[in-house]
Design a protein around this motif. Structure first.
Motif, PDB file in Angstrom:
ATOM      1  N   VAL A 136       0.835  -1.207   0.000  1.00  0.00           N
ATOM      2  CA  VAL A 136       0.000   0.000   0.000  1.00  0.00           C
ATOM      3  C   VAL A 136       0.869   1.256   0.000  1.00  0.00           C
ATOM      4  O   VAL A 136       0.593   2.227  -0.713  1.00  0.00           O
ATOM      5  CB  VAL A 136      -0.947  -0.016   1.221  1.00  0.00           C
ATOM      6  CG1 VAL A 136      -1.687   1.309   1.352  1.00  0.00           C
ATOM      7  CG2 VAL A 136      -1.950  -1.151   1.103  1.00  0.00           C
ATOM      8  N   VAL A 137       1.935   1.247   0.794  1.00  0.00           N
ATOM      9  CA  VAL A 137       2.831   2.409   0.833  1.00  0.00           C
ATOM     10  C   VAL A 137       3.499   2.616  -0.526  1.00  0.00           C
ATOM     11  O   VAL A 137       3.622   3.743  -1.006  1.00  0.00           O
ATOM     12  CB  VAL A 137       3.883   2.217   1.945  1.00  0.00           C
ATOM     13  CG1 VAL A 137       4.938   3.319   1.878  1.00  0.00           C
ATOM     14  CG2 VAL A 137       3.217   2.213   3.314  1.00  0.00           C
ATOM     15  N   ALA A 138       3.899   1.519  -1.163  1.00  0.00           N
ATOM     16  CA  ALA A 138       4.529   1.631  -2.475  1.00  0.00           C
ATOM     17  C   ALA A 138       3.541   2.129  -3.528  1.00  0.00           C
ATOM     18  O   ALA A 138       3.881   2.958  -4.382  1.00  0.00           O
ATOM     19  CB  ALA A 138       5.102   0.272  -2.897  1.00  0.00           C
ATOM     20  N   PHE A 139       2.289   1.648  -3.476  1.00  0.00           N
ATOM     21  CA  PHE A 139       1.288   2.102  -4.444  1.00  0.00           C
ATOM     22  C   PHE A 139       0.961   3.575  -4.235  1.00  0.00           C
ATOM     23  O   PHE A 139       0.667   4.291  -5.206  1.00  0.00           O
ATOM     24  CB  PHE A 139       0.020   1.258  -4.302  1.00  0.00           C
ATOM     25  CG  PHE A 139      -1.066   1.632  -5.260  1.00  0.00           C
ATOM     26  CD1 PHE A 139      -1.021   1.213  -6.583  1.00  0.00           C
ATOM     27  CD2 PHE A 139      -2.143   2.416  -4.857  1.00  0.00           C
ATOM     28  CE1 PHE A 139      -2.010   1.566  -7.478  1.00  0.00           C
ATOM     29  CE2 PHE A 139      -3.142   2.771  -5.745  1.00  0.00           C
ATOM     30  CZ  PHE A 139      -3.074   2.341  -7.058  1.00  0.00           C
ATOM     31  N   ILE A 191       0.726   7.377  -7.231  1.00  0.00           N
ATOM     32  CA  ILE A 191      -0.385   8.280  -7.504  1.00  0.00           C
ATOM     33  C   ILE A 191      -0.170   9.558  -6.696  1.00  0.00           C
ATOM     34  O   ILE A 191       0.844   9.715  -6.019  1.00  0.00           O
ATOM     35  CB  ILE A 191      -1.738   7.617  -7.158  1.00  0.00           C
ATOM     36  CG1 ILE A 191      -1.758   7.232  -5.675  1.00  0.00           C
ATOM     37  CG2 ILE A 191      -1.994   6.395  -8.031  1.00  0.00           C
ATOM     38  CD1 ILE A 191      -3.093   6.656  -5.211  1.00  0.00           C
ATOM     39  N   GLN A 192      -1.138  10.443  -6.776  1.00  0.00           N
ATOM     40  CA  GLN A 192      -1.067  11.678  -5.994  1.00  0.00           C
ATOM     41  C   GLN A 192      -1.483  11.362  -4.556  1.00  0.00           C
ATOM     42  O   GLN A 192      -2.634  11.554  -4.159  1.00  0.00           O
ATOM     43  CB  GLN A 192      -1.966  12.750  -6.598  1.00  0.00           C
ATOM     44  CG  GLN A 192      -1.564  13.170  -8.004  1.00  0.00           C
ATOM     45  CD  GLN A 192      -2.390  14.327  -8.520  1.00  0.00           C
ATOM     46  OE1 GLN A 192      -2.654  15.280  -7.797  1.00  0.00           O
ATOM     47  NE2 GLN A 192      -2.800  14.249  -9.771  1.00  0.00           N
ATOM     48  N   CYS A 193      -0.519  10.873  -3.801  1.00  0.00           N
ATOM     49  CA  CYS A 193      -0.791  10.387  -2.443  1.00  0.00           C
ATOM     50  C   CYS A 193       0.420  10.684  -1.571  1.00  0.00           C
ATOM     51  O   CYS A 193       1.562  10.603  -2.024  1.00  0.00           O
ATOM     52  CB  CYS A 193      -1.111   8.892  -2.468  1.00  0.00           C
ATOM     53  SG  CYS A 193      -1.227   8.114  -0.844  1.00  0.00           S
ATOM     54  N   ARG A 228      -2.857  11.035   2.819  1.00  0.00           N
ATOM     55  CA  ARG A 228      -3.726  12.023   2.169  1.00  0.00           C
ATOM     56  C   ARG A 228      -3.659  11.758   0.671  1.00  0.00           C
ATOM     57  O   ARG A 228      -2.569  11.707   0.103  1.00  0.00           O
ATOM     58  CB  ARG A 228      -3.302  13.452   2.486  1.00  0.00           C
ATOM     59  CG  ARG A 228      -3.561  13.857   3.926  1.00  0.00           C
ATOM     60  CD  ARG A 228      -3.502  15.363   4.130  1.00  0.00           C
ATOM     61  NE  ARG A 228      -3.717  15.737   5.505  1.00  0.00           N
ATOM     62  CZ  ARG A 228      -4.905  15.884   6.061  1.00  0.00           C
ATOM     63  NH1 ARG A 228      -5.994  15.696   5.331  1.00  0.00           N
ATOM     64  NH2 ARG A 228      -5.025  16.226   7.329  1.00  0.00           N
ATOM     65  N   VAL A 229      -4.834  11.621   0.062  1.00  0.00           N
ATOM     66  CA  VAL A 229      -4.926  11.227  -1.335  1.00  0.00           C
ATOM     67  C   VAL A 229      -5.707  12.293  -2.094  1.00  0.00           C
ATOM     68  O   VAL A 229      -6.698  12.847  -1.593  1.00  0.00           O
ATOM     69  CB  VAL A 229      -5.625   9.851  -1.486  1.00  0.00           C
ATOM     70  CG1 VAL A 229      -5.562   9.368  -2.927  1.00  0.00           C
ATOM     71  CG2 VAL A 229      -4.994   8.830  -0.552  1.00  0.00           C
ATOM     72  N   ALA A 230      -5.265  12.583  -3.323  1.00  0.00           N
ATOM     73  CA  ALA A 230      -5.996  13.506  -4.182  1.00  0.00           C
ATOM     74  C   ALA A 230      -7.360  12.909  -4.531  1.00  0.00           C
ATOM     75  O   ALA A 230      -7.482  11.692  -4.711  1.00  0.00           O
ATOM     76  CB  ALA A 230      -5.203  13.792  -5.449  1.00  0.00           C
ATOM     77  N   ALA A 282      -5.936  24.133   3.201  1.00  0.00           N
ATOM     78  CA  ALA A 282      -5.904  23.673   1.815  1.00  0.00           C
ATOM     79  C   ALA A 282      -5.536  22.198   1.740  1.00  0.00           C
ATOM     80  O   ALA A 282      -6.098  21.440   0.936  1.00  0.00           O
ATOM     81  CB  ALA A 282      -4.904  24.511   1.016  1.00  0.00           C
ATOM     82  N   ASN A 283      -4.620  21.772   2.600  1.00  0.00           N
ATOM     83  CA  ASN A 283      -4.237  20.360   2.614  1.00  0.00           C
ATOM     84  C   ASN A 283      -5.392  19.478   3.079  1.00  0.00           C
ATOM     85  O   ASN A 283      -5.548  18.345   2.617  1.00  0.00           O
ATOM     86  CB  ASN A 283      -3.025  20.166   3.525  1.00  0.00           C
ATOM     87  CG  ASN A 283      -2.280  18.878   3.229  1.00  0.00           C
ATOM     88  OD1 ASN A 283      -2.302  18.398   2.098  1.00  0.00           O
ATOM     89  ND2 ASN A 283      -1.625  18.335   4.229  1.00  0.00           N
ATOM     90  N   GLU A 284      -6.215  19.987   3.986  1.00  0.00           N
ATOM     91  CA  GLU A 284      -7.346  19.214   4.494  1.00  0.00           C
ATOM     92  C   GLU A 284      -8.492  19.148   3.495  1.00  0.00           C
ATOM     93  O   GLU A 284      -9.203  18.134   3.434  1.00  0.00           O
ATOM     94  CB  GLU A 284      -7.843  19.814   5.815  1.00  0.00           C
ATOM     95  CG  GLU A 284      -6.870  19.665   6.965  1.00  0.00           C
ATOM     96  CD  GLU A 284      -7.396  20.291   8.231  1.00  0.00           C
ATOM     97  OE1 GLU A 284      -8.456  20.961   8.168  1.00  0.00           O
ATOM     98  OE2 GLU A 284      -6.767  20.137   9.295  1.00  0.00           O
ATOM     99  N   THR A 285      -8.708  20.216   2.742  1.00  0.00           N
ATOM    100  CA  THR A 285      -9.866  20.270   1.853  1.00  0.00           C
ATOM    101  C   THR A 285      -9.567  19.828   0.432  1.00  0.00           C
ATOM    102  O   THR A 285     -10.474  19.367  -0.272  1.00  0.00           O
ATOM    103  CB  THR A 285     -10.424  21.703   1.817  1.00  0.00           C
ATOM    104  OG1 THR A 285      -9.387  22.621   1.416  1.00  0.00           O
ATOM    105  CG2 THR A 285     -10.942  22.117   3.189  1.00  0.00           C
ATOM    106  N   GLU A 286      -8.340  19.968  -0.012  1.00  0.00           N
ATOM    107  CA  GLU A 286      -7.993  19.589  -1.375  1.00  0.00           C
ATOM    108  C   GLU A 286      -7.552  18.133  -1.488  1.00  0.00           C
ATOM    109  O   GLU A 286      -7.447  17.606  -2.582  1.00  0.00           O
ATOM    110  CB  GLU A 286      -6.884  20.509  -1.906  1.00  0.00           C
ATOM    111  CG  GLU A 286      -7.334  21.956  -2.049  1.00  0.00           C
ATOM    112  CD  GLU A 286      -6.215  22.860  -2.524  1.00  0.00           C
ATOM    113  OE1 GLU A 286      -5.120  22.334  -2.804  1.00  0.00           O
ATOM    114  OE2 GLU A 286      -6.425  24.084  -2.601  1.00  0.00           O
ATOM    115  N   LYS A 287      -7.285  17.479  -0.343  1.00  0.00           N
ATOM    116  CA  LYS A 287      -6.936  16.057  -0.330  1.00  0.00           C
ATOM    117  C   LYS A 287      -7.820  15.335   0.680  1.00  0.00           C
ATOM    118  O   LYS A 287      -8.341  15.943   1.615  1.00  0.00           O
ATOM    119  CB  LYS A 287      -5.458  15.853   0.017  1.00  0.00           C
ATOM    120  CG  LYS A 287      -4.502  16.342  -1.063  1.00  0.00           C
ATOM    121  CD  LYS A 287      -3.060  16.025  -0.703  1.00  0.00           C
ATOM    122  CE  LYS A 287      -2.102  16.477  -1.789  1.00  0.00           C
ATOM    123  NZ  LYS A 287      -0.683  16.165  -1.443  1.00  0.00           N
ATOM    124  N   VAL A 288      -7.967  14.033   0.481  1.00  0.00           N
ATOM    125  CA  VAL A 288      -8.818  13.203   1.333  1.00  0.00           C
ATOM    126  C   VAL A 288      -7.942  12.456   2.323  1.00  0.00           C
ATOM    127  O   VAL A 288      -6.964  11.807   1.939  1.00  0.00           O
ATOM    128  CB  VAL A 288      -9.651  12.211   0.499  1.00  0.00           C
ATOM    129  CG1 VAL A 288     -10.556  11.381   1.400  1.00  0.00           C
ATOM    130  CG2 VAL A 288     -10.480  12.972  -0.533  1.00  0.00           C
TER     131      VAL A 288
END
Length: 304
Positions: free
Chosen positions: A96-99, A103-105, A128-130, A217-223
């Motif tokens: 999971v860490v490698a995947f 991506i934008q994670c 935190r994931v896009a 911005a980090n809290e709202t633009e990423k999940v």
């Protein structure tokens, strides 16, 4: 001349038609720029909010201010519990860490607890994931084992974002005005020192608000995604004489515990025996003397 002949009410009617057409054109432009349909009101996802916010901040289509005013800033959090065989738990976490790196994670933390005599293997990942890569990430996590629990939370941060941006704007204007005052001729040394002190305070507060805006911005633009891994609990069948075998295995430990309890009880009683035994001896002796005196008194009474 024809305009002069037309009634005023007829001209007002055409003015209203033109205004309605302009409003409809603006609404269509807004929907096209944000990617939101009219029927999606109240069901907008976090990805839509982030896209609208980016369009508003960049001023796309010349209507950035209107888009920013209509946007919302929502912090979305996902919490998952994955159950999988304990033998491959560490490999699942590493996968999971490698995947996440493909991506934008961004991995915030990860930990693994190895299996011991009293603990079963477990692990934890926070990231935190896009929004556009969230489904890919969740699908990959779901392949690592069985999803036992998946909870979703959301928190509206619009008021906090608007408040911070307003403070940033006001503080920036205040800082710029102080800088302009420094360039004015004829400023005394006392005023210059006071202006520089206020300028340093304004810049420090401005930096603090800018940091807070980056956090929002980090809290709202990423999940935010939290994943907890548990090892699968296996049920072992017990034979008819399994309890007898367990009793034989526990015989030594039970015997040792009993002897330890007996020794502890003896050690606790010995100090009291030092007091109790002499006390009983004196008490017995006193009772005997009392009885002898009583017998002597009874024997002397008839003789008198």
């Amino acid at each position: 001349m024809e305009d002069a002949v037309l009634p005023k009410s007829f001209r007002y009617f055409w003015v209203a038609v033109v205004l309605c057409a302009g409003c409809a054109h603006k609404a269509a432009t807004y929907q096209k720029a944000t990617g939101l349909s009219e029927g999606e009101g109240g069901q907008v996802s976090s990805a839509d909010y982030a896209r609208v916010a980016r369009l508003g901040l960049s001023g796309a289509g010349g209507g950035g201010g209107a888009v920013l005013a209509a946007s919302r800033f929502v912090a979305v959090r996902h919490k998952l519990e994955i159950v999988e065989p304990g033998s491959g738990l560490a490999q699942s976490i590493e996968a999971v860490v490698a995947f996440c790196g493909t991506i934008q994670c961004e991995v915030l933390s990860s930990s693994v607890t190895n299996e011991t005599a009293v603990l079963s293997p477990s692990g934890n990942i926070t990231a935190r994931v896009a929004p556009q890569d969230l489904n890919k990430f969740l699908d990959f996590v779901g392949k690592q084992g069985q999803i036992a629990r998946h909870a979703t939370e959301s928190e509206d941060k619009t008021a906090a974002v608007v408040d911070v941006e307003a403070k940033l704007k006001n503080q920036t204007e205040f800082r710029d005005s102080l800088r302009r005052m420094l360039t004015k001729p004829g400023v005394s040394v006392a005023d210059l020192l006071q202006i520089q002190e206020k300028l340093a305070e304004a810049q420090a507060e401005l930096d603090s608000e800018a940091t807070q805006r980056k956090v929002l911005a980090n809290e709202t633009e990423k999940v935010y995604v939290e994943i907890v891994f548990h090892a699968e609990q296996r049920t072992i069948s017990r034979g008819s004489f399994a309890s007898v075998g367990e009793a034989l295995r526990d015989f030594g430990s039970v015997l040792g515990d009993s002897l330890a309890a007996l020794i502890t009880a003896v050690a606790a009683i010995i100090p009291w025996l030092i007091v109790i035994i002499p006390g009983l001896w004196f008490l017995t002796k006193a009772i005997r003397r009392f009885r002898e005196r009583r017998r002597a008194a009874k024997a002397a009474t008839p003789a008198a």
